[in-house]
Design an enzyme around this catalytic site. Structure first.
Site, short mmCIF file in Angstrom:
data_model
loop_
_atom_site.label_atom_id
_atom_site.label_comp_id
_atom_site.label_asym_id
_atom_site.label_seq_id
_atom_site.Cartn_x
_atom_site.Cartn_y
_atom_site.Cartn_z
N ASP A 218 50.54 15.84 67.04
CA ASP A 218 49.17 16.17 67.40
C ASP A 218 48.72 15.21 68.51
O ASP A 218 49.14 14.06 68.56
CB ASP A 218 48.23 16.00 66.21
N ASP A 257 51.83 21.10 68.75
CA ASP A 257 51.25 21.22 67.42
C ASP A 257 49.73 21.22 67.60
O ASP A 257 49.21 21.96 68.41
CB ASP A 257 51.74 20.09 66.52
N ASP A 261 43.45 17.07 64.67
CA ASP A 261 43.50 17.39 63.25
C ASP A 261 42.82 16.29 62.45
O ASP A 261 42.99 15.09 62.74
CB ASP A 261 44.95 17.55 62.78
N ARG A 314 42.04 28.29 65.01
CA ARG A 314 41.70 27.00 64.44
C ARG A 314 40.69 26.23 65.27
O ARG A 314 40.99 25.16 65.81
CB ARG A 314 42.95 26.14 64.21
#
Length: 438
Positions: A218, A257, A261, A314
Site C-alpha cells: 500500500d 494494492d 488503508d 473502495r
C-alpha cells in the site's frame, strides 16, 4: 503524554503607513511578516475523528534538532529513525524514490521471469495447486527472495509524534510504502505519493476459476495506530496506471494494492483535502470480516473535502467503523472501469452526507453503493450531477438483490464547516491535493 498545542495568530491592520518597532536605543526596525510553517500546524479542534481526545499534533512540538529536511530516500529513512518517539518534523524536498534504480536492482541471482511464466502457465502447471510448496531454487522461490528484497527497501515505519510534510508544490514520494503501524499522533501533508509498483507479483492459480496475479504494498497504511491526520496530499498510480500493465495467462499483471488503508484496530483518523486519482482498490477501512475482536468500537475515520477521480472501487470500503464521509467530490470519468464508491461491509456504520458525485452518461447513481454485508448506513443530502439524490433509494430500486437499510445509528458531531453539496465540486476541485494548502 501529549497535550494540545494552541497557536495564536495575531493580525495587525494599519492603513496608509508602515508598521515600525522602536527600540529603547532609538533604532528602528521594520516588522517581519509571519512565515507559515506547515510542519508546526496541528489538526484543528473538532476536525473529524482525528481531533478526538488529545487530538493530532504530530511533530509540532519538535525541537530545532528534530526538524530535518531530506532530499533522498536514505535521508528520509534516517530521519524517521532518529530520536525514537520524540516529536519530529521531516520536510521532504523534491521527489524521493526508493526504486530509482529499477526493479532489476531487487532481483535475486538467477531469477528469470520468462522461466517463471513457462513453469507456472496454466498449460504446464494447471489451476488446482498453488505455489506454496515450491523450493527456494525454483522460479517461485527466487521470485519470493526478490520480493523480500523490494519489501525491505521500500517500506518505512513512521514513529509516533511525527509530521511528514512536503516542501513547496513539487515534493513527493515515488514507490515507497509508508507504514504507520502501532503508533499514535502522526501527520502526513502536502506530498504527491505515487503508489508502489510491485516488481514481483505472485501468480496464484487457485485464485478464482482462472487464477490471478496478486500484488503487495500500500502507498500508506494506518495499521493499529491512533490520531492520524492525512491532509492535502495527492495519492495516485502516477506513471503506472493499471491501463499500462501487461497481461499474462489472460489476467492483468496486477502490480498495485491499496492507496490508503486503515486497518487492524486503527482509530481516530481524519483524511481531508486530498486528491485521490487513477487507482483500483483505493481505500480499505477494516480489512477482514473476522476482525471483530480487534476492530469493534474502533476504525473511527472522517473523510472530508477529498476529490476522488478515476477510482474503480473502495472509496472507501468499510467494515466495523463509524466512518463519516462528507463534502467529498467523486468523479467517474468517461470510459473508465467503475465498480462502486462506498462499500458497505461487516458491521459498518457509514454516515455519508453532503457529498457530490459527477457521473458520466450510462453510469447510474445506484452503483455508488455496494452491499457486502447487512449493515445499515445513512446517506443523505448527496448530489449527483447537481441534483439531490437519495442514493439508498436509487440503489434499492435498481439492485433489489442487494437491498440496503437506512440508519447508521449515530450522528457525527466532529465536523467543521459543512459546505452545500452543490458547491462542493467548485470548492474541492480547486483546493484538494498537494501544493494547495491555504
Amino acid at each position: 503524554m501529549r497535550t494540545r498545542i494552541w497557536h495564536a495568530h495575531v493580525r495587525t491592520s494599519v492603513v496608509g503607513c508602515t508598521v515600525l518597532v522602536l527600540g529603547l536605543t532609538g533604532a528602528v526596525a521594520q516588522a517581519q511578516p509571519h512565515v507559515r510553517d506547515l510542519g508546526r500546524e496541528t489538526l484543528a479542534v473538532g476536525d473529524g475523528w482525528g481531533s478526538e481526545g488529545a487530538g493530532t499534533t504530530g511533530g509540532a512540538a519538535a525541537t530545532a534538532g528534530q526538524v530535518r529536511t531530506v532530499a533522498t530516500w536514505a535521508e528520509f529513512k534516517a530521519a524517521l529513525q532518529a530520536g525514537g518517539d520524540a516529536p519530529k518534523i521531516i520536510k521532504v524536498k523534491g521527489v524521493i524514490d526508493p526504486v530509482a534504480e529499477g526493479c532489476a536492482s531487487f532481483a535475486a541471482p538467477g531469477y528469470d521471469f520468462d522461466a517463471y511464466l513457462e513453469k507456472y502457465s496454466p498449460e504446464n502447471w494447471g489451476l488446482d495447486t498453488d505455489l506454496s510448496g515450491e523450493p527456494a531454487d525454483s522460479p517461485e522461490g527466487l521470485r519470493a527472495v526478490s520480493a523480500a528484497s523490494q519489501d525491505k527497501a521500500i517500506k518505512v515505519e513512521v514513529p509516533a509524534n511525527t509530521t511528514i510534510v512536503g516542501v513547496g508544490k513539487g515534493a513527493g514520494i515515488r514507490g515507497g510504502s509508508l507504514q504507520i503501524k502501532g503508533v499514535d499522533n502522526v501527520i502526513l501533508r502536502n506530498l504527491t505519493i505515487e503508489a508502489p509498483l510491485d516488481c514481483f507479483p505472485q501468480w496464484d492459480p487457485t485464485d478464482t476459476d482462472t487464477g490471478a496475479w496478486n500484488s503487495e504494498y500500500d502507498a500508506v497504511v494506518v495499521y493499529g495506530s491512533t490520531h492520524v491526520w492525512v491532509d492535502h496530499n495527492t495519492l495516485t498510480d502516477g506513471r503506472y496506471p493499471d491501463s499500462t500493465l501487461p497481461t499474462y495467462f489472460g489476467r492483468t499483471y496486477q502490480q498495485h494494492d491499496g492507496l490508503l488503508d486503515i486497518v487492524r484496530g486503527a482509530n481516530h483518523v481524519t483524511v481531508s483535502w486530498n486528491s485521490v486519482e487513477d487507482h483500483d482498490k483505493t481505500m480499505l477501512i477494516g480489512n477482514s470480516d473476522s476482525a471483530g475482536a480487534t476492530d469493534t468500537g474502533k476504525l473511527k475515520v472522517t473523510l472530508h473535502h477529498n476529490r476522488f477521480e478515476g477510482i474503480v472501487e473502495r472509496a472507501p470500503r468499510v467494515r466495523f467503523g463509524q466512518v463519516d464521509a462528507y463534502n467529498n467530490h467523486f468523479v467517474v470519468t468517461e470510459g473508465q472501469p467503475y465498480g462502486y464508491t462506498f462499500g458497505v461491509g461487516a458491521s459498518s456504520q457509514l454516515y455519508a452526507s453532503d457529498n457530490a458525485f459527477s457521473l458520466p452518461a450510462g453510469v447510474s447513481a445506484a452503483k455508488t453503493l455496494k452491499k457486502w454485508s447487512e449493515a445499515p448506513l445513512t446517506a443523505e443530502n448527496n448530489y449527483v450531477n447537481g441534483r439531490r439524490t437519495d442514493l439508498i433509494a436509487v440503489h434499492n430500486a435498481e439492485i433489489p438483490a442487494e437491498t440496503l437499510q437506512s440508519g447508521a445509528g449515530w450522528t457525527p458531531t466532529l465536523r467543521t464547516k459543512v459546505d452545500p453539496p452543490r458547491a462542493v465540486p467548485g470548492i474541492v476541485d480547486g483546493r484538494a491535493g498537494a501544493g494547495k494548502v491555504r
